[in-house]
Design a protein around this motif. Sequence first.
Motif, PDB file in Angstrom:
ATOM      1  N   ASN A  99     -18.711   7.390   3.159  1.00  0.00           N
ATOM      2  CA  ASN A  99     -17.253   7.723   2.412  1.00  0.00           C
ATOM      3  C   ASN A  99     -18.058   8.985   1.666  1.00  0.00           C
ATOM      4  O   ASN A  99     -18.374   8.627   0.333  1.00  0.00           O
ATOM      5  N   ASN A 146     -11.587  -2.937   1.739  1.00  0.00           N
ATOM      6  CA  ASN A 146     -10.813  -1.880   1.991  1.00  0.00           C
ATOM      7  C   ASN A 146     -11.251  -0.526   1.316  1.00  0.00           C
ATOM      8  O   ASN A 146     -10.919  -0.389   0.233  1.00  0.00           O
ATOM      9  N   TYR A 189      -1.951  -1.320  -5.649  1.00  0.00           N
ATOM     10  CA  TYR A 189      -3.373  -1.282  -4.742  1.00  0.00           C
ATOM     11  C   TYR A 189      -4.078  -2.736  -5.037  1.00  0.00           C
ATOM     12  O   TYR A 189      -4.838  -3.137  -4.280  1.00  0.00           O
ATOM     13  N   TYR A 208     -15.615   3.469  -6.944  1.00  0.00           N
ATOM     14  CA  TYR A 208     -16.627   4.260  -6.037  1.00  0.00           C
ATOM     15  C   TYR A 208     -17.356   3.469  -5.423  1.00  0.00           C
ATOM     16  O   TYR A 208     -17.956   3.505  -4.048  1.00  0.00           O
ATOM     17  N   ASP A 222     -16.656  11.557   0.153  1.00  0.00           N
ATOM     18  CA  ASP A 222     -15.844  11.700  -0.878  1.00  0.00           C
ATOM     19  C   ASP A 222     -16.188  10.816  -2.184  1.00  0.00           C
ATOM     20  O   ASP A 222     -16.226  11.378  -3.404  1.00  0.00           O
ATOM     21  N   SER A 231     -10.911   2.503   1.582  1.00  0.00           N
ATOM     22  CA  SER A 231     -10.045   3.539   1.291  1.00  0.00           C
ATOM     23  C   SER A 231      -9.200   3.458   0.096  1.00  0.00           C
ATOM     24  O   SER A 231      -9.078   4.243  -0.868  1.00  0.00           O
ATOM     25  N   ASP A 277       1.373   4.365  -2.879  1.00  0.00           N
ATOM     26  CA  ASP A 277       0.888   5.684  -2.233  1.00  0.00           C
ATOM     27  C   ASP A 277       2.280   6.663  -2.803  1.00  0.00           C
ATOM     28  O   ASP A 277       2.063   7.667  -3.503  1.00  0.00           O
ATOM     29  N   SER A 311     -16.137   1.278  -2.751  1.00  0.00           N
ATOM     30  CA  SER A 311     -15.997   2.000  -1.538  1.00  0.00           C
ATOM     31  C   SER A 311     -17.025   2.348  -0.762  1.00  0.00           C
ATOM     32  O   SER A 311     -17.266   1.970   0.540  1.00  0.00           O
ATOM     33  N   GLU A 341       0.932  -1.085  -0.227  1.00  0.00           N
ATOM     34  CA  GLU A 341      -0.035   0.325  -0.117  1.00  0.00           C
ATOM     35  C   GLU A 341       0.794   1.040   0.152  1.00  0.00           C
ATOM     36  O   GLU A 341       0.668   2.233  -0.649  1.00  0.00           O
ATOM     37  N   TYR A 380     -11.416   3.524  -3.057  1.00  0.00           N
ATOM     38  CA  TYR A 380     -11.755   4.892  -3.558  1.00  0.00           C
ATOM     39  C   TYR A 380     -10.513   5.425  -4.045  1.00  0.00           C
ATOM     40  O   TYR A 380     -10.725   6.461  -5.313  1.00  0.00           O
ATOM     41  N   THR A 381      -9.082   5.096  -3.783  1.00  0.00           N
ATOM     42  CA  THR A 381      -8.066   5.744  -4.276  1.00  0.00           C
ATOM     43  C   THR A 381      -7.953   5.243  -5.834  1.00  0.00           C
ATOM     44  O   THR A 381      -7.556   5.978  -6.740  1.00  0.00           O
ATOM     45  N   ASP A 440     -18.100   1.319   3.000  1.00  0.00           N
ATOM     46  CA  ASP A 440     -18.167   2.474   3.931  1.00  0.00           C
ATOM     47  C   ASP A 440     -19.331   3.269   3.256  1.00  0.00           C
ATOM     48  O   ASP A 440     -18.997   4.347   2.644  1.00  0.00           O
TER      49      ASP A 440
END
Length: 638
Positions: free
Chosen positions: A376, A342, A332, A366, A378, A344, A317, A369, A313, A347-348, A373
């Motif tokens: 989320n 996961n 990822y 999305y 965002d 997050s 990044d 994600s 991860e 989303y990334t 969650d």
Amino acid sequence: MTMNSPGRRWQRAAMICRLFPLFLWALAMCGFTWGGLSDSCAEATNALADSQTGLTDGLAARAIDLCPNGAVGHLAKGFQFERKGDVTQAIKEYRIAIAADPNLSQAHGNLGLLLLQQGADDDAASELSKALTGTSDPRYHRGLAELLNKGKWSSLLLFHAREALKGNPDDSDARTLLGDAFTLQGNLELAEKEYAQVLAETPGHELAHIGLAVVYTKKGQLDDAIGELNAAALANPASRGIHRKLADLYQQKGEMALADKELQLAGLNPDDAYIDRLMQQGDRYLLARNYEKAIESYEAVLKKRQGWAEALEKLGDAQMAAGRDEDAINAYGQVLALDAANPSLHYTLGILNERKGLLDKAEDEYRKSLRYDPKNSDARRRLADIYTLRGNFAQSIEEYTELIKLRGDNPILHFRLARVYEKSKDYKKAITEYLVAVRLAPDNLEVRKELAALYGKRGMIDEAERQYQEVLRIYRDDKETRNALLSIYVRQKNYDGLQLLLREAVEQNPEDANNHYRLGIIYDFEKEYDAATAEYQKAIDLNAGHAKALNALGRLYIKTGNIEKAKMFLEAARTADPDFIEPRELLSNIREDQIMKPVKYRKKSFKGKKSVKRSTVKKKAVTKKHSKIKKKAIKKNR
């Protein structure tokens, strides 16, 4: 015999006499002292204040006898519990003492020191700071110095360490903290001097040896630093921290066998320690935005420990930050293969795919994600943006509505929803959402301008005007809004409003030639020729090549009969802008007028009368044409 007979009263009095001693005993057991308590508590407080050594065993016992239930009594009880090692009860008693007397400094200070021992640093700092407002007890200064040393606050650490030493020059811990303060400030010579004094007075002082090792390490004297750490290890052989520091120094020297030995003494597997060091190195590179070096570090970790999710991860990044989106997507993806739940990372991945223009994949990520969650916001906002971009307004409205359920107080969400409603031609709901956004963020210029524009499209001119006026109230320099308001006033033929708005523009920006020119047009239209002439002239003074102002002033001089000046300014306008048609036309008409003028002085004849008549008709035509040109100018330059 009745209840009020003399015999019955004597019996009652006798009963009260028998019960009175029992009543007094009960009052005494409850702490009732007939007013003597306050005096005895004051005596205990004064005794504590007069003590040069603070609370002692004897003084604590006396305070409890004098004032068992007062603040000073509970302070003494806390002191006794602390001496016995019962920290929980000691903290309890100190808190009771503080509740009874919030200004009792020793209760705050002793409580702060116990909280410091328990690791409750924030509460400890608060209590010790309160204590030092009423006393300069060196123990409390040293406690605060210990806390500040953790946070590397060198200046405050230096102050409190010095204050602690001022009250107790023999405090070796306080002197060590003073050395730490000098080290943090880079004063290595002073730091070395303080540590050396501690070790001279207290041989084997563990923290002084460690402090001196830090000084030698900073000086590049690794062998001396290792010597100090070995001395510290002799003082505390079980300290894993010391062995870990020794391992780091041996690694710097390249003595890996000794480093591995120290790592084992520190309770670490040498391979794990190496991986941990590589991870920390990668983190430092990532924080410093040296992304390629960070990538190298994380890749080295993954060679040692393949498929490690944390390293994968972080590698993703660093790759994403370096713009290596495809590599980041791959990293990822490997993490998600190990744990798909996961939100997050999904989303990334959505962001990365959206960045590449892969909106279908971005939408899918999305949605995943949000599956893991639902809160989320965002991910939901980006999903709404994708739907808006595609023209799927119903889905976009649905997502924004869900967002508003979570954050109804966010004006940006209402603003974006209003835009979607406007694009879907649901103007009524759009206006409603714009108004909510205005209510939540009344100084947001963008919201007000878009609402005003929508009002204008819907023919709600008064409402549009109000919004534009609010924008100018908030930000007077907004030229776009000022021009929009000018357009409204032109359509409404509100010449008073036009004049006021243009005067404000001139006052606000007197160096703008266009503002003077436009104000001149309004004065010209209202036949205030002196004011118009002044404004046109100011525009020309600011910009000698302002063709429109030159033309307008020439046209005005035609009206007022000053043909020579008219010709001069019209010629200047034509020179400034050769493609400008109006000054050429006006000059052409002036020449024709001048050619016709001599006809007035010919003898009367049929032909002469005809010529005069033609001249008169021509003059009327020219005047009419001037009027039309003037109106066109107002519209063109509004």
